[in-house]
Design a protein around this motif. Structure first.
Motif, short mmCIF file in Angstrom:
data_model
loop_
_atom_site.label_atom_id
_atom_site.label_comp_id
_atom_site.label_asym_id
_atom_site.label_seq_id
_atom_site.Cartn_x
_atom_site.Cartn_y
_atom_site.Cartn_z
N LEU A 100 40.03 8.21 7.61
CA LEU A 100 39.24 6.75 6.75
C LEU A 100 38.17 6.25 7.65
CD1 LEU A 100 38.80 5.92 3.65
CD2 LEU A 100 40.18 4.27 5.07
N THR A 101 37.25 6.72 7.44
CA THR A 101 35.46 6.22 7.83
C THR A 101 35.15 4.95 7.21
OG1 THR A 101 34.43 8.47 8.28
CG2 THR A 101 33.23 5.65 8.34
N VAL A 102 35.65 3.95 7.36
CA VAL A 102 35.02 2.62 7.09
C VAL A 102 33.86 1.81 7.22
CG1 VAL A 102 35.69 -0.16 6.50
CG2 VAL A 102 37.50 1.83 6.32
N ARG A 103 32.79 1.43 6.67
CA ARG A 103 31.58 1.39 6.99
C ARG A 103 31.27 -0.67 6.83
NH1 ARG A 103 28.77 3.90 2.91
NH2 ARG A 103 30.22 3.30 1.56
N LEU A 104 30.73 -1.19 8.39
CA LEU A 104 31.18 -2.68 8.44
C LEU A 104 29.20 -2.84 8.61
CD1 LEU A 104 31.93 -5.65 8.61
CD2 LEU A 104 32.65 -4.41 10.64
N GLY A 105 29.19 -4.19 7.65
CA GLY A 105 27.46 -4.75 8.20
C GLY A 105 27.86 -5.77 8.20
N VAL A 106 26.97 -6.33 9.90
CA VAL A 106 26.62 -7.45 9.95
C VAL A 106 25.74 -8.22 10.55
CG1 VAL A 106 29.65 -7.39 10.62
CG2 VAL A 106 27.52 -6.86 12.27
N PRO A 107 25.40 -9.09 11.14
CA PRO A 107 24.06 -10.50 11.18
C PRO A 107 24.06 -9.86 12.67
CG PRO A 107 25.28 -11.31 9.86
CD PRO A 107 25.77 -10.41 9.94
N GLU A 108 22.90 -9.97 13.70
CA GLU A 108 22.55 -9.49 14.62
C GLU A 108 23.73 -10.10 15.42
OE1 GLU A 108 19.01 -8.80 18.27
OE2 GLU A 108 18.89 -9.38 16.39
N ASP A 109 23.58 -11.26 15.21
CA ASP A 109 24.47 -12.28 16.32
C ASP A 109 25.87 -12.40 15.73
OD1 ASP A 109 23.93 -13.59 13.86
OD2 ASP A 109 24.84 -15.46 14.36
N PHE A 110 26.58 -11.43 15.53
CA PHE A 110 28.11 -10.99 15.47
C PHE A 110 28.10 -10.30 15.83
CE2 PHE A 110 27.73 -14.20 12.21
CZ PHE A 110 28.71 -14.85 11.85
N VAL A 111 26.90 -9.18 16.96
CA VAL A 111 27.57 -7.98 17.28
C VAL A 111 28.09 -8.89 18.97
CG1 VAL A 111 26.83 -5.86 18.53
CG2 VAL A 111 25.70 -7.13 15.88
N GLY A 112 29.08 -7.81 18.95
CA GLY A 112 29.40 -8.58 20.44
C GLY A 112 30.77 -9.84 20.61
N GLY A 113 31.47 -9.89 21.61
CA GLY A 113 32.38 -11.40 21.40
C GLY A 113 33.13 -10.94 20.31
N PRO A 114 33.96 -12.36 19.92
CA PRO A 114 34.91 -12.17 18.48
C PRO A 114 34.33 -11.14 18.08
CG PRO A 114 33.89 -14.35 18.99
CD PRO A 114 32.89 -13.16 19.38
N THR A 115 33.58 -11.01 17.50
CA THR A 115 33.89 -9.24 16.33
C THR A 115 34.47 -8.37 16.85
OG1 THR A 115 31.82 -10.53 15.49
CG2 THR A 115 32.27 -8.21 14.23
N THR A 116 33.68 -7.83 18.51
CA THR A 116 34.19 -6.73 19.06
C THR A 116 35.97 -6.70 19.45
OG1 THR A 116 32.21 -6.36 19.49
CG2 THR A 116 33.62 -5.28 20.66
N HIS A 117 36.35 -7.48 19.97
CA HIS A 117 37.74 -8.33 20.19
C HIS A 117 37.82 -7.36 18.57
CE1 HIS A 117 36.03 -9.70 23.94
NE2 HIS A 117 36.23 -10.29 23.83
N MET A 118 37.87 -8.14 17.61
CA MET A 118 38.36 -8.50 16.42
C MET A 118 38.28 -7.31 15.52
SD MET A 118 38.69 -7.81 13.24
CE MET A 118 36.47 -8.18 12.61
N LEU A 119 37.30 -5.43 15.74
CA LEU A 119 37.70 -4.46 16.22
C LEU A 119 38.43 -3.98 16.43
CD1 LEU A 119 33.44 -4.35 14.86
CD2 LEU A 119 35.24 -4.49 13.01
N ALA A 120 38.56 -4.27 17.56
CA ALA A 120 39.12 -3.19 18.77
C ALA A 120 40.50 -3.16 18.22
CB ALA A 120 39.64 -4.05 20.17
N ALA A 121 40.93 -4.90 18.37
CA ALA A 121 43.32 -5.53 17.78
C ALA A 121 43.16 -4.76 16.48
CB ALA A 121 42.92 -6.37 17.22
#
Length: 291
Positions: A100-121
């Motif tokens: 399945l493909t899930v398409r997520l959109g976020v503001p620029e200041d959410f790229v990296g950091g906690p967001t990336t850690h959460m997406l990796a989990a």
């Protein structure tokens, strides 16, 4: 369907089921037809054929968004299972892994950091799911979501301006350069996003409320551009607390600038979203609820 012998009941066409699932996910026939590479009239005909077969109205065609009826919700649940089983069969026969493909959109200041850690989990828990993450200005992310190009989105908005799955107050900070402060200059130089960009009106209204003059010294649609311009002494700005760096000085209320509490971070996904999308939404919610 009533009165039919068990062996003569109609068979639901997967192509018709895929059409109604896409309409429900996109919230509109227009967006669904684009995703299906079909015409709006063809998609409408497929839904009408399903309604004839089911003997029930399946979709409420509102002025803003298409919503499933109670019978539609029941059919959609089975349709998703049947489509998933079809994909599993193809995957098994082909010996390939189709996810399945899930398409997520976020503001620029959410790229990296906690967001990336959460997406990796999330990815470790669902290795078969392909994540497509895009970032940009909130207005662009919101437009992509409204067009049906995103399954789930984080957007910044004026407080309570749009119904959302969940929302949180956006913590904003006035920032100046740590090395080359400009708050005392007259007129006050401002570093901002383009017209209609977030926080811009709040900045100018606050400065005018102090009886001070201001000028736009630097305009950029890039968050990193805004951060760098402030750090290098081109002016002050108003940014999310998560965007403050060591090169910035946070301006307290002693500077005379008021606290700005007008913005929310809103989480969006459609009520008919796949369970995997809803699980990702819960993980985003936990992340945003953590100070």
């Amino acid at each position: 369907m009533k009165g039919n012998a068990k062996g003569h009941r109609p068979l639901f066409d997967l192509d018709l089921l895929r059409a109604i699932v896409m309409v429900a996910d996109c919230g509109s026939f227009t967006a669904a037809s684009a995703r299906l590479h079909s015409t709006q009239s063809t998609v409408s005909q497929k839904v009408r054929r399903l309604e004839d077969m089911a003997g029930h109205k399946l979709l409420e065609r509102g002025s803003r968004e298409v919503q499933p009826t109670d019978a539609g919700e029941t059919l959609l649940a089975y349709a998703r299972r049947m489509l998933a089983l079809n994909d599993e069969m193809i995957e098994s026969l082909a010996g390939a892994s189709v996810g399945l493909t899930v398409r997520l959109g976020v503001p620029e200041d959410f790229v990296g950091g906690p967001t990336t850690h959460m997406l990796a989990a999330f990815n470790r828990k669902h290795p078969q799911v392909k994540l497509e993450v895009t970032s940009g200005l909130s207005r662009d992310v919101a437009s992509s979501y409204d067009r049906g190009d995103l399954d789930i989105a984080l957007v910044k908005q004026r407080r309570n301006s749009r119904e959302a799955v969940a929302s949180w107050p956006e913590q904003l900070r006035w920032i100046d350069s740590a090395k080359y402060p400009s708050i005392l200059l007259d007129p006050v130089p401002l570093v901002a996003f383009p017209p209609r960009g977030l926080y811009r009106d709040d900045m100018t209204n606050a400065i005018e409320g102090l009886g001070r003059r201001w000028r736009m010294s630097f305009i950029s649609s890039s968050l990193s551009g805004i951060q760098a311009a402030v750090a290098d002494g081109l002016g002050i700005s108003l940014l999310p607390a998560r965007s403050v760096t060591a090169e910035h000085a946070v301006l307290t209320q002693e500077s005379g600038l008021p606290a700005i509490e007008t913005m929310d971070i809103a989480l969006l996904h459609r009520p008919t979203a796949d369970q995997v999308v809803k699980e990702l939404a819960k993980m985003l919610s936990r992340m945003l609820a953590t100070p």
